[in-house]
Design a protein around this motif. Sequence first.
Motif, PDB file in Angstrom:
ATOM      1  N   ALA A 111       0.849  -1.191   0.000  1.00 45.75           N
ATOM      2  CA  ALA A 111       0.000   0.000   0.000  1.00 45.75           C
ATOM      3  C   ALA A 111       0.889   1.247   0.000  1.00 45.75           C
ATOM      4  N   ARG A 112       0.342   2.343  -0.506  1.00 44.69           N
ATOM      5  CA  ARG A 112       1.089   3.605  -0.547  1.00 44.69           C
ATOM      6  C   ARG A 112       0.203   4.706   0.033  1.00 44.69           C
ATOM      7  N   ARG A 113       0.738   5.443   1.023  1.00 44.34           N
ATOM      8  CA  ARG A 113      -0.017   6.531   1.645  1.00 44.34           C
ATOM      9  C   ARG A 113      -0.081   7.716   0.691  1.00 44.34           C
ATOM     10  N   LEU A 114      -1.296   8.196   0.449  1.00 38.63           N
ATOM     11  CA  LEU A 114      -1.513   9.319  -0.463  1.00 38.63           C
ATOM     12  C   LEU A 114      -1.862  10.604   0.287  1.00 38.63           C
ATOM     13  N   ILE A 115      -2.565  10.455   1.414  1.00 36.25           N
ATOM     14  CA  ILE A 115      -2.976  11.618   2.219  1.00 36.25           C
ATOM     15  C   ILE A 115      -2.643  11.322   3.676  1.00 36.25           C
ATOM     16  N   LEU A 136      -9.982  12.771  -6.161  1.00 43.70           N
ATOM     17  CA  LEU A 136     -11.281  13.355  -5.804  1.00 43.70           C
ATOM     18  C   LEU A 136     -12.435  12.422  -6.187  1.00 43.70           C
ATOM     19  N   GLU A 137     -12.312  11.759  -7.313  1.00 50.52           N
ATOM     20  CA  GLU A 137     -13.337  10.795  -7.717  1.00 50.52           C
ATOM     21  C   GLU A 137     -13.451   9.676  -6.692  1.00 50.52           C
ATOM     22  N   ALA A 138     -12.311   9.109  -6.291  1.00 52.92           N
ATOM     23  CA  ALA A 138     -12.328   8.039  -5.288  1.00 52.92           C
ATOM     24  C   ALA A 138     -12.883   8.545  -3.967  1.00 52.92           C
ATOM     25  N   LEU A 139     -12.547   9.781  -3.600  1.00 50.95           N
ATOM     26  CA  LEU A 139     -13.056  10.377  -2.353  1.00 50.95           C
ATOM     27  C   LEU A 139     -14.580  10.455  -2.376  1.00 50.95           C
ATOM     28  N   ARG A 140     -15.139  10.884  -3.494  1.00 50.13           N
ATOM     29  CA  ARG A 140     -16.599  10.982  -3.603  1.00 50.13           C
ATOM     30  C   ARG A 140     -17.248   9.592  -3.601  1.00 50.13           C
ATOM     31  N   LEU A 141     -16.669   8.670  -4.372  1.00 54.05           N
ATOM     32  CA  LEU A 141     -17.276   7.347  -4.517  1.00 54.05           C
ATOM     33  C   LEU A 141     -17.155   6.487  -3.262  1.00 54.05           C
ATOM     34  N   ILE A 151     -10.011  14.122   5.643  1.00 61.87           N
ATOM     35  CA  ILE A 151      -9.417  12.786   5.589  1.00 61.87           C
ATOM     36  C   ILE A 151      -8.176  12.735   6.479  1.00 61.87           C
ATOM     37  N   LYS A 152      -8.174  11.791   7.394  1.00 59.64           N
ATOM     38  CA  LYS A 152      -7.002  11.558   8.242  1.00 59.64           C
ATOM     39  C   LYS A 152      -5.909  10.858   7.440  1.00 59.64           C
ATOM     40  N   GLU A 153      -6.326   9.841   6.669  1.00 68.54           N
ATOM     41  CA  GLU A 153      -5.354   9.098   5.865  1.00 68.54           C
ATOM     42  C   GLU A 153      -6.049   8.472   4.671  1.00 68.54           C
ATOM     43  N   ALA A 154      -5.340   8.454   3.554  1.00 63.48           N
ATOM     44  CA  ALA A 154      -5.806   7.739   2.357  1.00 63.48           C
ATOM     45  C   ALA A 154      -4.625   6.923   1.843  1.00 63.48           C
ATOM     46  N   ARG A 155      -4.937   5.725   1.396  1.00 60.90           N
ATOM     47  CA  ARG A 155      -3.895   4.839   0.870  1.00 60.90           C
ATOM     48  C   ARG A 155      -4.347   4.230  -0.449  1.00 60.90           C
ATOM     49  N   LEU A 156      -3.386   4.089  -1.348  1.00 56.64           N
ATOM     50  CA  LEU A 156      -3.600   3.281  -2.537  1.00 56.64           C
ATOM     51  C   LEU A 156      -3.281   1.858  -2.105  1.00 56.64           C
ATOM     52  N   GLU A 157      -4.297   1.013  -2.047  1.00 51.88           N
ATOM     53  CA  GLU A 157      -4.144  -0.344  -1.541  1.00 51.88           C
ATOM     54  C   GLU A 157      -3.537  -1.254  -2.600  1.00 51.88           C
ATOM     55  N   ARG A 158      -3.136  -2.449  -2.182  1.00 56.00           N
ATOM     56  CA  ARG A 158      -2.473  -3.391  -3.082  1.00 56.00           C
ATOM     57  C   ARG A 158      -3.377  -3.827  -4.232  1.00 56.00           C
ATOM     58  N   GLU A 161      -7.326  -0.083  -5.250  1.00 60.63           N
ATOM     59  CA  GLU A 161      -8.363   0.818  -4.746  1.00 60.63           C
ATOM     60  C   GLU A 161      -7.766   1.803  -3.754  1.00 60.63           C
ATOM     61  N   ILE A 162      -8.426   2.943  -3.612  1.00 58.07           N
ATOM     62  CA  ILE A 162      -7.997   3.941  -2.643  1.00 58.07           C
ATOM     63  C   ILE A 162      -8.927   3.841  -1.440  1.00 58.07           C
ATOM     64  N   SER A 163      -8.333   3.682  -0.267  1.00 56.15           N
ATOM     65  CA  SER A 163      -9.119   3.618   0.972  1.00 56.15           C
ATOM     66  C   SER A 163      -8.945   4.929   1.740  1.00 56.15           C
ATOM     67  N   PHE A 164      -9.966   5.303   2.490  1.00 57.30           N
ATOM     68  CA  PHE A 164      -9.975   6.568   3.220  1.00 57.30           C
ATOM     69  C   PHE A 164     -10.333   6.323   4.682  1.00 57.30           C
ATOM     70  N   ILE A 165      -9.644   7.035   5.545  1.00 57.60           N
ATOM     71  CA  ILE A 165      -9.985   7.075   6.976  1.00 57.60           C
ATOM     72  C   ILE A 165     -10.269   8.532   7.288  1.00 57.60           C
ATOM     73  N   ARG A 166     -11.474   8.781   7.789  1.00 59.86           N
ATOM     74  CA  ARG A 166     -11.880  10.155   8.105  1.00 59.86           C
ATOM     75  C   ARG A 166     -11.312  10.583   9.451  1.00 59.86           C
ATOM     76  N   HIS A 167     -11.146  11.913   9.588  1.00 56.06           N
ATOM     77  CA  HIS A 167     -10.832  12.464  10.910  1.00 56.06           C
ATOM     78  C   HIS A 167     -12.034  12.217  11.800  1.00 56.06           C
ATOM     79  N   ASP A 168     -11.794  11.939  13.073  1.00 60.84           N
ATOM     80  CA  ASP A 168     -12.920  11.790  13.998  1.00 60.84           C
ATOM     81  C   ASP A 168     -13.598  13.143  14.142  1.00 60.84           C
ATOM     82  N   GLU A 169     -14.923  13.105  14.105  1.00 60.42           N
ATOM     83  CA  GLU A 169     -15.664  14.373  14.158  1.00 60.42           C
ATOM     84  C   GLU A 169     -16.108  14.659  15.548  1.00 60.42           C
TER      85      GLU A 169
END
Length: 169
Positions: A111-115, A136-141, A151-158, A161-169
């Motif tokens: 995996a590669r960290r993008l955000i 941005l497309e992956a973020l919306r979808l 977004i706390k963290e986003a990764r390009l997975e193996r 796909e791009i996975s997103f972890i949101r900041h706690d609200e």
Amino acid sequence: MIAETGAFFVWLLGLDEDTLSVRHMVARAVVVFAFALMIVRFGNKRFIGANTAFDVILGVMLGSVISRAITGQSPFVPTLCAALVLVALHGIFANVAVRFDPFGTLVKGSARRLIQDGKVDWDAMRRSNLSRDDLLEALRLRAGLQDLEKIKEARLERNGEISFIRHDE
């Protein structure tokens, strides 16, 4: 009885024919489909559900090899044996990858960290051949968001796909 059964399959599958008839092709399709289903079910279940390059390669190669058994481009039984070897090799590689991380990274990638904390790593984006619009497309979808700062963290997975972890609200 065994000789008669063998002769029946030779006749049905056209194993001794230079030109295959409709009967041969249909019978081969049925046998190859059942065989492929059996070896895939016998093999690693990840292969069907996951889409890493490691798994996609098996799918492409398996399809290519078993299609030759149906069309008669290759000898029937050796072709099915080759398909079985491909599935077994995939299973062996998957088992070694689980037990030995460097090998897992070699065959499946990493995996590669993008955000990180809302900040885009543009070098990682370039190395991944991703544009801002792709992100941005992956973020919306996938995250249902439009703002990268949430977004706390986003990764390009193996699996690509791009996975997103949101900041706690």
